[in-house]
Design an enzyme around this catalytic site. Sequence first.
Site, PDB file in Angstrom:
ATOM      1  N   LYS A  82      35.111  34.279  51.335  1.00  0.00           N
ATOM      2  CA  LYS A  82      35.649  35.641  51.491  1.00  0.00           C
ATOM      3  C   LYS A  82      35.759  36.417  52.134  1.00  0.00           C
ATOM      4  CE  LYS A  82      36.686  39.547  47.933  1.00  0.00           C
ATOM      5  NZ  LYS A  82      37.991  39.007  46.660  1.00  0.00           N
ATOM      6  N   GLY A 179      38.706  53.326  37.755  1.00  0.00           N
ATOM      7  CA  GLY A 179      39.578  52.450  39.120  1.00  0.00           C
ATOM      8  C   GLY A 179      40.888  52.240  39.040  1.00  0.00           C
ATOM      9  N   LEU A 180      41.939  52.489  39.245  1.00  0.00           N
ATOM     10  CA  LEU A 180      43.338  52.692  38.494  1.00  0.00           C
ATOM     11  C   LEU A 180      43.969  52.620  39.985  1.00  0.00           C
ATOM     12  CD1 LEU A 180      43.724  56.192  36.653  1.00  0.00           C
ATOM     13  CD2 LEU A 180      43.781  53.470  35.493  1.00  0.00           C
ATOM     14  N   GLY A 181      43.752  51.482  40.736  1.00  0.00           N
ATOM     15  CA  GLY A 181      44.494  50.448  41.746  1.00  0.00           C
ATOM     16  C   GLY A 181      45.248  49.766  40.990  1.00  0.00           C
ATOM     17  N   VAL A 183      45.820  46.764  39.872  1.00  0.00           N
ATOM     18  CA  VAL A 183      44.737  45.790  38.425  1.00  0.00           C
ATOM     19  C   VAL A 183      44.413  46.901  37.207  1.00  0.00           C
ATOM     20  CG1 VAL A 183      43.012  44.336  37.532  1.00  0.00           C
ATOM     21  CG2 VAL A 183      43.855  44.636  39.747  1.00  0.00           C
ATOM     22  N   GLY A 184      43.732  48.036  37.854  1.00  0.00           N
ATOM     23  CA  GLY A 184      43.358  49.651  36.204  1.00  0.00           C
ATOM     24  C   GLY A 184      44.451  49.370  35.912  1.00  0.00           C
TER      25      GLY A 184
END
Length: 348
Positions: A82, A179-181, A183-184
Amino acid sequence: MELKLTDLDISEGFERLVLAEDASSGLRALICVHSTVLGPAAGGCRMWDYADDAEAIADVTRLARGMTYKNAMAGLGLGGGKSVIIGDARRDKTPAMMRAFGRAVDALKGMYYTAEDVGISPEDMAHAAAETRYAVGLSGASGDPSPWTAEGVFRCLRIGAAHVFGSDDLTGRRVLVQGLGHVGLSLAQKLHEAGAELIVTDIHAAALEEAKTRLGAEICAPDAVFEQRMDIFAPCALGGVLDEHSSAKLQARLVCGAANNQLTSPGIAEALRTRGITYLPDYVVNAGGIISVASEIHRTGDRWRRERLDGIAERVAEMLARASAEDRSTELIADEMVERMLREASAA
Protein backbone atom coordinates in the site's frame (compact mmCIF):
# COMPACT_ATOMS: atom_id res chain seq x y z
CA MET A 1 16.18 18.54 -5.18
CA GLU A 2 15.61 15.21 -6.92
CA LEU A 3 13.40 12.44 -5.66
CA LYS A 4 14.79 10.97 -2.44
CA LEU A 5 13.97 7.46 -1.19
CA THR A 6 14.71 6.43 2.38
CA ASP A 7 14.19 2.94 3.77
CA LEU A 8 12.62 3.11 7.22
CA ASP A 9 12.67 0.52 9.98
CA ILE A 10 9.73 -1.84 9.69
CA SER A 11 8.06 -4.35 11.98
CA GLU A 12 8.90 -8.04 11.74
CA GLY A 13 6.78 -9.75 9.12
CA PHE A 14 6.94 -6.81 6.70
CA GLU A 15 9.38 -6.63 3.80
CA ARG A 16 9.92 -2.93 3.15
CA LEU A 17 8.81 0.59 4.12
CA VAL A 18 10.05 3.49 1.97
CA LEU A 19 9.70 7.24 2.50
CA ALA A 20 9.62 9.10 -0.84
CA GLU A 21 10.26 12.85 -0.88
CA ASP A 22 10.38 15.32 -3.77
CA ALA A 23 10.77 18.96 -2.76
CA SER A 24 9.95 20.46 -6.17
CA SER A 25 6.49 18.85 -6.32
CA GLY A 26 5.81 18.72 -2.58
CA LEU A 27 5.56 14.92 -2.58
CA ARG A 28 5.90 13.17 0.76
CA ALA A 29 4.76 9.56 0.51
CA LEU A 30 5.15 6.17 2.15
CA ILE A 31 5.23 2.89 0.23
CA CYS A 32 4.88 -0.28 2.31
CA VAL A 33 5.41 -3.81 1.02
CA HIS A 34 4.07 -6.39 3.45
CA SER A 35 4.55 -9.62 1.49
CA THR A 36 5.59 -10.85 -1.94
CA VAL A 37 5.20 -14.55 -1.09
CA LEU A 38 2.29 -14.99 -3.50
CA GLY A 39 3.55 -12.52 -6.14
CA PRO A 40 4.45 -8.85 -6.52
CA ALA A 41 2.75 -6.62 -3.96
CA ALA A 42 -0.32 -4.72 -5.14
CA GLY A 43 -2.47 -2.14 -3.41
CA GLY A 44 -3.80 1.34 -3.94
CA CYS A 45 -2.40 4.77 -3.19
CA ARG A 46 -4.31 6.89 -0.67
CA MET A 47 -3.88 10.64 -0.16
CA TRP A 48 -4.80 11.87 3.30
CA ASP A 49 -3.94 14.80 5.55
CA TYR A 50 -2.44 12.77 8.40
CA ALA A 51 -1.77 14.49 11.71
CA ASP A 52 1.84 13.28 11.74
CA ASP A 53 4.21 10.68 10.31
CA ALA A 54 3.37 8.16 13.03
CA GLU A 55 -0.30 8.21 12.03
CA ALA A 56 0.62 7.79 8.34
CA ILE A 57 2.97 4.88 9.08
CA ALA A 58 0.34 3.17 11.23
CA ASP A 59 -2.18 3.50 8.42
CA VAL A 60 0.03 2.37 5.53
CA THR A 61 1.37 -0.67 7.38
CA ARG A 62 -2.10 -1.76 8.48
CA LEU A 63 -3.41 -1.31 4.95
CA ALA A 64 -0.47 -3.17 3.38
CA ARG A 65 -0.99 -6.20 5.61
CA GLY A 66 -4.68 -6.11 4.78
CA MET A 67 -3.83 -6.20 1.07
CA THR A 68 -1.78 -9.38 1.53
CA TYR A 69 -4.81 -11.04 3.08
CA LYS A 70 -7.24 -9.56 0.55
CA ASN A 71 -5.21 -10.59 -2.48
CA ALA A 72 -4.61 -14.07 -1.11
CA MET A 73 -8.28 -14.68 -0.33
CA ALA A 74 -9.30 -13.44 -3.78
CA GLY A 75 -6.84 -15.83 -5.46
CA LEU A 76 -5.04 -13.13 -7.45
CA GLY A 77 -1.45 -14.39 -7.47
CA LEU A 78 -0.35 -11.12 -5.86
CA GLY A 79 1.22 -10.07 -2.57
CA GLY A 80 0.22 -7.10 -0.44
CA GLY A 81 1.38 -3.51 -0.37
CA LYS A 82 0.00 0.00 0.00
CA SER A 83 1.08 3.60 -0.37
CA VAL A 84 -0.04 6.90 1.14
CA ILE A 85 0.66 10.44 0.02
CA ILE A 86 0.66 12.83 2.97
CA GLY A 87 -1.45 15.91 2.27
CA ASP A 88 -4.91 17.26 1.49
CA ALA A 89 -6.01 15.77 -1.85
CA ARG A 90 -8.38 18.68 -2.53
CA ARG A 91 -5.73 21.32 -1.87
CA ASP A 92 -2.24 19.90 -2.35
CA LYS A 93 -2.39 17.36 -5.16
CA THR A 94 -0.85 18.27 -8.53
CA PRO A 95 0.13 16.39 -11.71
CA ALA A 96 3.80 17.02 -10.85
CA MET A 97 3.31 15.40 -7.45
CA MET A 98 1.70 12.34 -9.02
CA ARG A 99 4.52 12.04 -11.56
CA ALA A 100 7.05 12.18 -8.70
CA PHE A 101 5.06 9.45 -6.96
CA GLY A 102 5.24 7.39 -10.15
CA ARG A 103 9.02 7.69 -10.14
CA ALA A 104 9.09 6.47 -6.54
CA VAL A 105 7.02 3.41 -7.45
CA ASP A 106 9.23 2.74 -10.46
CA ALA A 107 12.32 2.75 -8.23
CA LEU A 108 11.00 -0.40 -6.52
CA LYS A 109 11.44 -2.23 -9.87
CA GLY A 110 8.17 -4.15 -9.90
CA MET A 111 8.11 -5.11 -6.25
CA TYR A 112 4.92 -3.04 -5.89
CA TYR A 113 2.02 -2.16 -8.21
CA THR A 114 -0.05 0.90 -7.30
CA ALA A 115 -3.58 2.02 -8.18
CA GLU A 116 -6.08 4.59 -6.95
CA ASP A 117 -7.60 4.67 -3.48
CA VAL A 118 -9.11 7.41 -1.29
CA GLY A 119 -8.21 10.84 -2.68
CA ILE A 120 -6.70 9.48 -5.91
CA SER A 121 -8.54 9.23 -9.26
CA PRO A 122 -7.81 7.30 -12.47
CA GLU A 123 -6.69 10.64 -13.94
CA ASP A 124 -4.19 11.08 -11.08
CA MET A 125 -2.91 7.56 -11.66
CA ALA A 126 -2.42 8.36 -15.35
CA HIS A 127 0.10 11.03 -14.32
CA ALA A 128 1.93 8.45 -12.20
CA ALA A 129 1.82 5.99 -15.10
CA ALA A 130 3.74 8.46 -17.24
CA GLU A 131 6.73 7.61 -15.03
CA THR A 132 6.21 3.90 -14.35
CA ARG A 133 4.59 0.81 -15.84
CA TYR A 134 3.66 -0.31 -12.32
CA ALA A 135 0.72 2.11 -12.03
CA VAL A 136 -2.59 0.48 -12.92
CA GLY A 137 -6.33 1.12 -12.65
CA LEU A 138 -6.11 3.42 -15.65
CA SER A 139 -8.91 4.82 -17.80
CA GLY A 140 -9.03 2.80 -21.01
CA ALA A 141 -7.62 -0.24 -19.20
CA SER A 142 -9.29 -1.69 -16.09
CA GLY A 143 -10.44 1.84 -15.17
CA ASP A 144 -12.04 2.98 -11.93
CA PRO A 145 -12.15 -0.07 -9.61
CA SER A 146 -14.89 1.31 -7.36
CA PRO A 147 -17.86 -0.23 -9.26
CA TRP A 148 -16.23 -3.64 -8.94
CA THR A 149 -15.69 -3.08 -5.20
CA ALA A 150 -19.32 -2.13 -4.76
CA GLU A 151 -20.51 -5.16 -6.75
CA GLY A 152 -18.40 -7.53 -4.63
CA VAL A 153 -19.66 -6.01 -1.36
CA PHE A 154 -23.25 -6.20 -2.57
CA ARG A 155 -22.95 -9.87 -3.50
CA CYS A 156 -21.40 -10.72 -0.13
CA LEU A 157 -23.98 -8.64 1.73
CA ARG A 158 -26.76 -10.69 0.16
CA ILE A 159 -25.05 -13.92 1.17
CA GLY A 160 -24.70 -12.55 4.70
CA ALA A 161 -28.36 -11.55 4.72
CA ALA A 162 -29.42 -15.05 3.69
CA HIS A 163 -27.33 -16.46 6.56
CA VAL A 164 -28.62 -14.02 9.18
CA PHE A 165 -32.21 -13.41 8.13
CA GLY A 166 -32.96 -16.61 6.21
CA SER A 167 -33.36 -14.82 2.87
CA ASP A 168 -31.24 -12.64 0.61
CA ASP A 169 -34.29 -10.51 -0.18
CA LEU A 170 -33.40 -7.00 0.99
CA THR A 171 -36.87 -5.53 0.56
CA GLY A 172 -37.60 -3.41 3.63
CA ARG A 173 -34.25 -4.11 5.28
CA ARG A 174 -32.84 -1.00 6.95
CA VAL A 175 -29.26 -0.59 5.74
CA LEU A 176 -27.00 2.20 6.97
CA VAL A 177 -24.28 3.15 4.47
CA GLN A 178 -21.53 5.11 6.19
CA GLY A 179 -19.55 7.06 3.57
CA LEU A 180 -20.79 8.07 0.13
CA GLY A 181 -17.65 8.11 -1.96
CA HIS A 182 -17.54 6.30 -5.29
CA VAL A 183 -17.96 2.88 -3.66
CA GLY A 184 -20.46 3.86 -0.98
CA LEU A 185 -22.77 5.66 -3.40
CA SER A 186 -22.59 2.80 -5.90
CA LEU A 187 -23.44 0.32 -3.14
CA ALA A 188 -26.30 2.53 -1.96
CA GLN A 189 -27.68 2.53 -5.51
CA LYS A 190 -27.60 -1.28 -5.63
CA LEU A 191 -29.29 -1.52 -2.22
CA HIS A 192 -31.99 0.94 -3.29
CA GLU A 193 -32.68 -1.09 -6.43
CA ALA A 194 -32.93 -4.22 -4.24
CA GLY A 195 -35.65 -2.59 -2.14
CA ALA A 196 -33.66 -1.73 0.98
CA GLU A 197 -34.56 1.23 3.19
CA LEU A 198 -31.45 3.40 3.16
CA ILE A 199 -29.91 5.45 5.92
CA VAL A 200 -26.81 7.36 4.86
CA THR A 201 -24.13 9.49 6.45
CA ASP A 202 -21.16 11.39 5.07
CA ILE A 203 -19.13 14.51 5.84
CA HIS A 204 -20.01 16.04 2.44
CA ALA A 205 -23.44 17.66 2.15
CA ALA A 206 -23.63 17.28 -1.63
CA ALA A 207 -23.29 13.49 -1.43
CA LEU A 208 -26.01 13.31 1.22
CA GLU A 209 -28.35 15.47 -0.84
CA GLU A 210 -27.81 13.26 -3.90
CA ALA A 211 -28.61 10.11 -1.91
CA LYS A 212 -31.70 11.73 -0.40
CA THR A 213 -33.01 13.06 -3.73
CA ARG A 214 -32.11 10.16 -6.01
CA LEU A 215 -32.38 7.17 -3.67
CA GLY A 216 -34.90 8.37 -1.09
CA ALA A 217 -32.35 7.86 1.66
CA GLU A 218 -32.79 8.98 5.24
CA ILE A 219 -29.86 11.10 6.46
CA CYS A 220 -28.19 10.78 9.84
CA ALA A 221 -25.35 12.81 11.35
CA PRO A 222 -21.90 11.15 11.33
CA ASP A 223 -21.83 11.08 15.14
CA ALA A 224 -25.28 9.50 15.35
CA VAL A 225 -24.57 6.30 13.39
CA PHE A 226 -24.64 4.01 16.39
CA GLU A 227 -27.89 5.45 17.68
CA GLN A 228 -29.75 4.26 14.58
CA ARG A 229 -32.03 1.26 14.35
CA MET A 230 -30.83 -0.83 11.41
CA ASP A 231 -30.65 -4.39 10.12
CA ILE A 232 -27.35 -4.08 8.25
CA PHE A 233 -24.39 -1.75 8.76
CA ALA A 234 -22.25 -1.02 5.68
CA PRO A 235 -19.12 0.97 6.64
CA CYS A 236 -17.71 2.52 3.44
CA ALA A 237 -15.59 5.38 4.81
CA LEU A 238 -12.25 5.14 6.62
CA GLY A 239 -11.25 2.32 8.97
CA GLY A 240 -11.37 1.92 12.73
CA VAL A 241 -15.09 2.59 12.94
CA LEU A 242 -15.85 -0.39 15.20
CA ASP A 243 -14.14 -0.22 18.59
CA GLU A 244 -15.20 -1.46 22.02
CA HIS A 245 -17.58 1.45 22.51
CA SER A 246 -19.22 1.61 19.08
CA SER A 247 -19.50 -2.16 18.68
CA ALA A 248 -21.34 -2.35 22.01
CA LYS A 249 -23.89 0.19 20.76
CA LEU A 250 -24.34 -1.14 17.22
CA GLN A 251 -27.94 -2.18 16.56
CA ALA A 252 -27.39 -4.11 13.31
CA ARG A 253 -27.35 -7.89 12.92
CA LEU A 254 -24.97 -7.90 9.94
CA VAL A 255 -21.87 -5.84 9.17
CA CYS A 256 -20.71 -5.82 5.55
CA GLY A 257 -19.02 -2.83 3.98
CA ALA A 258 -16.23 -1.58 1.75
CA ALA A 259 -14.05 0.27 4.28
CA ASN A 260 -10.64 -1.23 5.05
CA ASN A 261 -9.68 -2.18 8.62
CA GLN A 262 -13.12 -1.61 10.10
CA LEU A 263 -12.20 -3.18 13.46
CA THR A 264 -9.77 -1.47 15.83
CA SER A 265 -8.63 -4.86 17.15
CA PRO A 266 -9.21 -8.55 16.35
CA GLY A 267 -11.21 -8.96 19.56
CA ILE A 268 -14.00 -6.78 18.22
CA ALA A 269 -15.11 -9.54 15.83
CA GLU A 270 -15.59 -11.87 18.79
CA ALA A 271 -17.41 -9.16 20.74
CA LEU A 272 -19.80 -8.70 17.84
CA ARG A 273 -20.34 -12.45 17.56
CA THR A 274 -21.27 -12.76 21.22
CA ARG A 275 -23.91 -10.06 20.67
CA GLY A 276 -25.38 -12.02 17.76
CA ILE A 277 -23.94 -9.71 15.10
CA THR A 278 -22.37 -11.34 12.03
CA TYR A 279 -19.29 -9.52 10.73
CA LEU A 280 -18.06 -10.22 7.21
CA PRO A 281 -14.30 -9.46 7.15
CA ASP A 282 -13.70 -6.34 5.11
CA TYR A 283 -10.63 -7.65 3.32
CA VAL A 284 -12.70 -10.49 1.89
CA VAL A 285 -15.83 -8.64 0.81
CA ASN A 286 -14.19 -5.48 -0.57
CA ALA A 287 -11.76 -7.23 -2.94
CA GLY A 288 -13.67 -6.34 -6.11
CA GLY A 289 -11.52 -3.28 -6.74
CA ILE A 290 -8.21 -5.10 -6.51
CA ILE A 291 -9.66 -7.89 -8.67
CA SER A 292 -10.28 -5.29 -11.36
CA VAL A 293 -6.76 -3.90 -10.96
CA ALA A 294 -5.27 -7.41 -10.98
CA SER A 295 -6.95 -8.09 -14.31
CA GLU A 296 -4.89 -5.21 -15.71
CA ILE A 297 -1.68 -6.53 -14.15
CA HIS A 298 -2.31 -10.03 -15.49
CA ARG A 299 -3.79 -8.75 -18.78
CA THR A 300 -7.06 -10.65 -18.48
CA GLY A 301 -10.63 -9.40 -18.91
CA ASP A 302 -14.16 -9.21 -17.55
CA ARG A 303 -14.68 -12.97 -17.47
CA TRP A 304 -11.62 -13.38 -15.21
CA ARG A 305 -12.88 -10.59 -12.95
CA ARG A 306 -16.36 -12.06 -12.65
CA GLU A 307 -15.00 -15.52 -11.89
CA ARG A 308 -13.05 -14.05 -8.98
CA LEU A 309 -16.06 -12.12 -7.72
CA ASP A 310 -17.91 -15.44 -7.71
CA GLY A 311 -14.95 -16.90 -5.79
CA ILE A 312 -15.23 -14.22 -3.09
CA ALA A 313 -18.91 -15.01 -2.63
CA GLU A 314 -18.12 -18.73 -2.33
CA ARG A 315 -15.47 -18.04 0.32
CA VAL A 316 -17.91 -15.91 2.32
CA ALA A 317 -20.41 -18.76 2.30
CA GLU A 318 -17.67 -21.16 3.41
CA MET A 319 -16.58 -18.81 6.21
CA LEU A 320 -20.12 -18.44 7.50
CA ALA A 321 -20.70 -22.19 7.47
CA ARG A 322 -17.43 -22.87 9.32
CA ALA A 323 -18.00 -20.06 11.83
CA SER A 324 -21.42 -21.48 12.70
CA ALA A 325 -20.19 -25.07 12.90
CA GLU A 326 -17.14 -24.19 15.02
CA ASP A 327 -18.81 -21.43 17.06
CA ARG A 328 -16.03 -18.96 16.22
CA SER A 329 -15.85 -15.56 14.58
CA THR A 330 -15.68 -15.19 10.81
CA GLU A 331 -12.55 -13.07 11.28
CA LEU A 332 -10.65 -15.99 12.84
CA ILE A 333 -11.84 -18.36 10.14
CA ALA A 334 -10.83 -15.98 7.32
CA ASP A 335 -7.39 -15.33 8.82
CA GLU A 336 -6.75 -19.06 9.16
CA MET A 337 -7.69 -19.61 5.52
CA VAL A 338 -5.19 -16.96 4.37
CA GLU A 339 -2.41 -18.03 6.72
CA ARG A 340 -2.66 -21.57 5.38
CA MET A 341 -2.27 -20.24 1.83
CA LEU A 342 0.81 -18.23 2.82
CA ARG A 343 2.40 -21.18 4.64
CA GLU A 344 1.87 -23.48 1.70
CA ALA A 345 3.28 -20.90 -0.74
CA SER A 346 6.32 -20.29 1.48
CA ALA A 347 6.98 -24.01 1.81
CA ALA A 348 6.75 -24.44 -1.95
